[in-house]
Design a protein around this motif. Structure first.
Motif, PDB file in Angstrom:
ATOM      1  N   GLU A  39      -1.538   1.184   3.747  1.00 21.95           N
ATOM      2  CA  GLU A  39      -0.688   2.213   4.360  1.00 21.95           C
ATOM      3  C   GLU A  39      -0.295   3.276   3.347  1.00 21.95           C
ATOM      4  N   ALA A  40      -0.164   2.878   2.067  1.00 22.62           N
ATOM      5  CA  ALA A  40       0.198   3.827   1.011  1.00 22.62           C
ATOM      6  C   ALA A  40      -0.970   4.704   0.593  1.00 22.62           C
ATOM      7  N   GLY A  41      -2.184   4.345   1.008  1.00 24.26           N
ATOM      8  CA  GLY A  41      -3.343   5.168   0.688  1.00 24.26           C
ATOM      9  C   GLY A  41      -4.394   4.522  -0.179  1.00 24.26           C
ATOM     10  N   TYR A  42      -4.152   3.300  -0.662  1.00 23.99           N
ATOM     11  CA  TYR A  42      -5.193   2.605  -1.422  1.00 23.99           C
ATOM     12  C   TYR A  42      -6.374   2.325  -0.504  1.00 23.99           C
ATOM     13  N   ARG A  43      -7.576   2.427  -1.073  1.00 23.94           N
ATOM     14  CA  ARG A  43      -8.776   2.065  -0.331  1.00 23.94           C
ATOM     15  C   ARG A  43      -9.648   1.079  -1.100  1.00 23.94           C
ATOM     16  N   SER A  44      -9.243   0.742  -2.314  1.00 25.46           N
ATOM     17  CA  SER A  44      -9.958  -0.238  -3.133  1.00 25.46           C
ATOM     18  C   SER A  44      -9.053  -1.446  -3.343  1.00 25.46           C
ATOM     19  N   ILE A  45      -9.551  -2.630  -2.996  1.00 26.51           N
ATOM     20  CA  ILE A  45      -8.800  -3.877  -3.133  1.00 26.51           C
ATOM     21  C   ILE A  45      -9.602  -4.824  -4.004  1.00 26.51           C
ATOM     22  N   ASP A  46      -8.928  -5.429  -4.992  1.00 35.12           N
ATOM     23  CA  ASP A  46      -9.588  -6.322  -5.946  1.00 35.12           C
ATOM     24  C   ASP A  46      -9.005  -7.727  -5.816  1.00 35.12           C
ATOM     25  N   ALA A  60      -5.759  -8.643   6.272  1.00 33.34           N
ATOM     26  CA  ALA A  60      -5.178  -7.299   6.185  1.00 33.34           C
ATOM     27  C   ALA A  60      -6.217  -6.230   6.490  1.00 33.34           C
ATOM     28  N   LEU A  61      -7.423  -6.416   5.992  1.00 34.14           N
ATOM     29  CA  LEU A  61      -8.481  -5.446   6.268  1.00 34.14           C
ATOM     30  C   LEU A  61      -8.766  -5.369   7.763  1.00 34.14           C
ATOM     31  N   LYS A  62      -8.847  -6.528   8.412  1.00 38.20           N
ATOM     32  CA  LYS A  62      -9.158  -6.568   9.845  1.00 38.20           C
ATOM     33  C   LYS A  62      -8.070  -5.902  10.667  1.00 38.20           C
ATOM     34  N   ALA A  63      -6.815  -6.097  10.255  1.00 34.49           N
ATOM     35  CA  ALA A  63      -5.690  -5.560  11.028  1.00 34.49           C
ATOM     36  C   ALA A  63      -5.413  -4.092  10.742  1.00 34.49           C
ATOM     37  N   SER A  64      -6.009  -3.564   9.673  1.00 34.65           N
ATOM     38  CA  SER A  64      -5.618  -2.235   9.189  1.00 34.65           C
ATOM     39  C   SER A  64      -6.091  -1.090  10.063  1.00 34.65           C
ATOM     40  N   GLY A  65      -7.239  -1.268  10.692  1.00 32.70           N
ATOM     41  CA  GLY A  65      -7.826  -0.151  11.428  1.00 32.70           C
ATOM     42  C   GLY A  65      -8.506   0.869  10.544  1.00 32.70           C
ATOM     43  N   PRO A  67     -11.474   2.418   8.677  1.00 31.84           N
ATOM     44  CA  PRO A  67     -12.928   2.250   8.825  1.00 31.84           C
ATOM     45  C   PRO A  67     -13.539   1.569   7.600  1.00 31.84           C
ATOM     46  N   ARG A  68     -14.498   0.690   7.863  1.00 32.89           N
ATOM     47  CA  ARG A  68     -15.111  -0.076   6.765  1.00 32.89           C
ATOM     48  C   ARG A  68     -15.702   0.834   5.709  1.00 32.89           C
ATOM     49  N   ASP A  69     -16.270   1.977   6.104  1.00 30.44           N
ATOM     50  CA  ASP A  69     -16.918   2.827   5.110  1.00 30.44           C
ATOM     51  C   ASP A  69     -15.925   3.564   4.217  1.00 30.44           C
ATOM     52  N   GLU A  70     -14.630   3.438   4.495  1.00 29.22           N
ATOM     53  CA  GLU A  70     -13.610   4.020   3.622  1.00 29.22           C
ATOM     54  C   GLU A  70     -13.074   3.007   2.614  1.00 29.22           C
ATOM     55  N   LEU A  71     -13.485   1.756   2.747  1.00 30.10           N
ATOM     56  CA  LEU A  71     -12.937   0.689   1.918  1.00 30.10           C
ATOM     57  C   LEU A  71     -13.897   0.312   0.794  1.00 30.10           C
ATOM     58  N   PHE A  72     -13.334  -0.145  -0.316  1.00 33.91           N
ATOM     59  CA  PHE A  72     -14.128  -0.644  -1.446  1.00 33.91           C
ATOM     60  C   PHE A  72     -13.517  -1.984  -1.846  1.00 33.91           C
ATOM     61  N   ILE A  73     -14.236  -3.063  -1.567  1.00 35.51           N
ATOM     62  CA  ILE A  73     -13.690  -4.403  -1.754  1.00 35.51           C
ATOM     63  C   ILE A  73     -14.459  -5.131  -2.854  1.00 35.51           C
ATOM     64  N   THR A  74     -13.691  -5.657  -3.805  1.00 32.93           N
ATOM     65  CA  THR A  74     -14.236  -6.408  -4.938  1.00 32.93           C
ATOM     66  C   THR A  74     -13.754  -7.843  -4.883  1.00 32.93           C
ATOM     67  N   THR A  75     -14.644  -8.789  -5.137  1.00 30.45           N
ATOM     68  CA  THR A  75     -14.209 -10.149  -5.436  1.00 30.45           C
ATOM     69  C   THR A  75     -15.051 -10.680  -6.595  1.00 30.45           C
ATOM     70  N   LYS A  76     -14.684 -11.881  -7.059  1.00 27.22           N
ATOM     71  CA  LYS A  76     -15.284 -12.408  -8.283  1.00 27.22           C
ATOM     72  C   LYS A  76     -15.673 -13.869  -8.109  1.00 27.22           C
ATOM     73  N   GLY A  99     -14.230 -11.823   5.644  1.00 26.87           N
ATOM     74  CA  GLY A  99     -14.633 -11.284   6.930  1.00 26.87           C
ATOM     75  C   GLY A  99     -15.558 -10.089   6.821  1.00 26.87           C
ATOM     76  N   LEU A 100     -16.387 -10.075   5.770  1.00 26.35           N
ATOM     77  CA  LEU A 100     -17.276  -8.939   5.517  1.00 26.35           C
ATOM     78  C   LEU A 100     -18.741  -9.353   5.644  1.00 26.35           C
ATOM     79  N   ASP A 101     -19.562  -8.402   6.038  1.00 24.93           N
ATOM     80  CA  ASP A 101     -21.009  -8.615   6.024  1.00 24.93           C
ATOM     81  C   ASP A 101     -21.605  -8.200   4.681  1.00 24.93           C
ATOM     82  N   VAL A 102     -21.116  -7.082   4.151  1.00 24.41           N
ATOM     83  CA  VAL A 102     -21.588  -6.545   2.872  1.00 24.41           C
ATOM     84  C   VAL A 102     -20.381  -6.358   1.963  1.00 24.41           C
ATOM     85  N   LEU A 103     -20.499  -6.820   0.737  1.00 19.30           N
ATOM     86  CA  LEU A 103     -19.433  -6.666  -0.255  1.00 19.30           C
ATOM     87  C   LEU A 103     -19.720  -5.435  -1.105  1.00 19.30           C
TER      88      LEU A 103
END
Length: 274
Positions: A39-46, A60-65, A67-76, A99-103
């Motif tokens: 909501e604050a404007g972040y689009r990258s989550i680590d 949170a990603l699923k509930a946010s609304g 668009p997937r192409d605006e998000l950048f998701i990292t995991t390790k 809940g992602l198809d592509v990371l």
């Protein structure tokens, strides 16, 4: 992401220069914290498998609304999952929890050199990348010798090396090795777990700019070209940590912060953490 610059990785992919980290946020609190960040404007989550909160990020990603192409998701990938086949299984488990198809970015969390598995692990990441299941692959906590060993495989060069960097631990040799290979330096613990925020050099600069000490330190990172992932669960601080692009530190102020280097590591040393 409006107002936040992006950094271009060595494969042409861009990632926001400021992301939201969720280290040590309990699973039950993660969805709320990530929702506040989005909501604050972040689009990258680590996040990371070891943080045990990937499912909270995914919720949170699923509930946010957003668009997937605006998000950048990292995991390790965690240390106990290293090795070729184990890595493939661990990746499947992580993306399922998210809940992602592509990371967007997958990192080897630590080199764990005594295990001797990080090169086989890298081959598995490269396989997933070539399949299109990950948009970029990288490493975390890799020292120059670990990074060069991966590059010497002759396959995909890591896009990112996420390492501990803050005014008291600048890891200049590691940053130079990253740059020489075209690897972006991403700073974890960019505020030294708040350990630098009461330093007189920082507080005086903050007063001069009418900013918080945290904003000053994060701006120092930004001006030096690093990606950063500050973490907070306090909504006001979450917003403040993104408000870095309407002021600039002078060359003298940057030098004053550079001078705080004291080998002040807050986490494990990569050579000894296995």
């Amino acid at each position: 992401m409006a107002g936040t610059p992006s950094i271009t990785l060595n494969n042409g992919l861009t990632m926001p220069q400021v992301g939201f980290g969720v280290f040590q946020i309990p699973e039950a609190e993660t969805a709320a914290a990530v929702s506040t960040a989005l909501e604050a404007g972040y689009r990258s989550i680590d996040t990371a498998a070891a943080y045990a909160n990937e499912a909270g990020v995914g919720a949170a990603l699923k509930a946010s609304g957003v668009p997937r192409d605006e998000l950048f998701i990292t995991t390790k990938l965690w240390n106990s999952d290293q090795g070729y086949d184990q890595t493939l299984r661990a990746f499947d488990a992580s993306v399922a929890r998210l809940g992602l198809d592509v990371l967007d970015l997958y990192l080897i969390h630590w080199p764990t050199p005594k295990r001797g598995k990080y090169l086989d692990t890298w081959r598995a990441l490269d396989n997933l990348y070539q399949q299109g299941r990950i948009r970029a692959i990288g490493v975390s906590n890799f020292l120059p010798e670990h990074l060069r060993a991966v590059a010497d495989l002759g396959g995909t060069v890591p896009a990112v090396n996420q390492i501990e960097v803050h005014p008291q631990l600048q890891q200049r040799a590691a940053q130079e090795a990253n740059a020489a290979l075209g690897v972006v330096t991403e700073a974890w613990s960019p505020l030294a777990q708040a350990g630098v925020l009461d330093d007189p050099a920082i507080t005086s600069i903050a007063t001069a700019h009418d900013r918080t000490p945290a904003q000053v330190v994060l701006r120092w990172h930004v001006q030096q070209g690093r990606v950063i992932i500050p973490k907070s669960v306090t909504p006001e601080r979450i917003r403040q940590n993104l408000a870095l692009f309407d002021f600039e530190l002078t060359a003298e102020e940057m030098t004053a912060i550079d001078a705080l280097e004291c080998d002040g590591r807050t986490g494990p040393h990569p050579d000894h953490f296995n």
